[in-house]
Design a protein around this motif. Sequence first.
Motif: not given
Length: 222
Positions: A75-77, A123-145
Amino acid sequence: MNDAGITLALSKGRIFEETLPLLAAAGITPSENPESSRKLIIGTNRGDVRLIIVRASDVPTYVQHGAADLGIAGRDVLNEHDGNGLYQPLDLKIARCRMMVAVREGYDYEARVTQGARIRVATKYLNAARSHFAGKGVHIDLIKLYGSMELAPLVGLSDAIVDLVSTGGTLRANGLVAVEHISDVSSRLVVNQASLKLKRTLIQPVIDAFASAVGDAARRHP
Ligand code: ADP
Ligand code: MG
């Protein structure tokens, strides 16, 4: 496309191993083990079924384009894959794990979040990270690995990671702790929609055999 028969896309390791009992339930036995063979196309006891061995994150791509009729992917993929044409009839309940946020031991994640600090997340899970932190209202800088995310907080590349965790052994071994649960992950069967129409007589029995094998496994380990 393999016109006479069907092609199933799998990845090596965990998914291949946990798929073997499902294949057996559908009367399919691979003729080689991809861990020991270098072959990427593996025959089976059935002349009309073959397996292709691809990188886990490439499974949806092969199925979407019809180069494989079916595939098994986490499901992650699937959540990171953009594109349609994929029918997802079945949760196979294999390769189960959890997607988590983890940080270095001693890093006060809660305090940083409450202060409204900007958090660097690798993370390698950009979509998952983006929506998780957006849902919490937390600002993040995403680094793709692409892998070994656990290293990032240890060398100052990031404050947190988003990664899959099953036993937690890898986190512990690296002095990290999980601080948030994002989602439960398992692998799903994916089917090319055109294949399903054109080759239903071959594909439907496989879906049905997998479905009943998953049901049996669920009854044994509820
Ligand atoms: P890769 O190294 O190519 O990313 P993995 O073998 O690590 O592939 O993972 C393949 C799939 O297995 C993932 O997409 C996920 O669905 C599942 N998976 C990954 N890590 C775990 C884990 N710790 N426990 C159970 N399943 C996992
Ligand atoms: Mg891995």
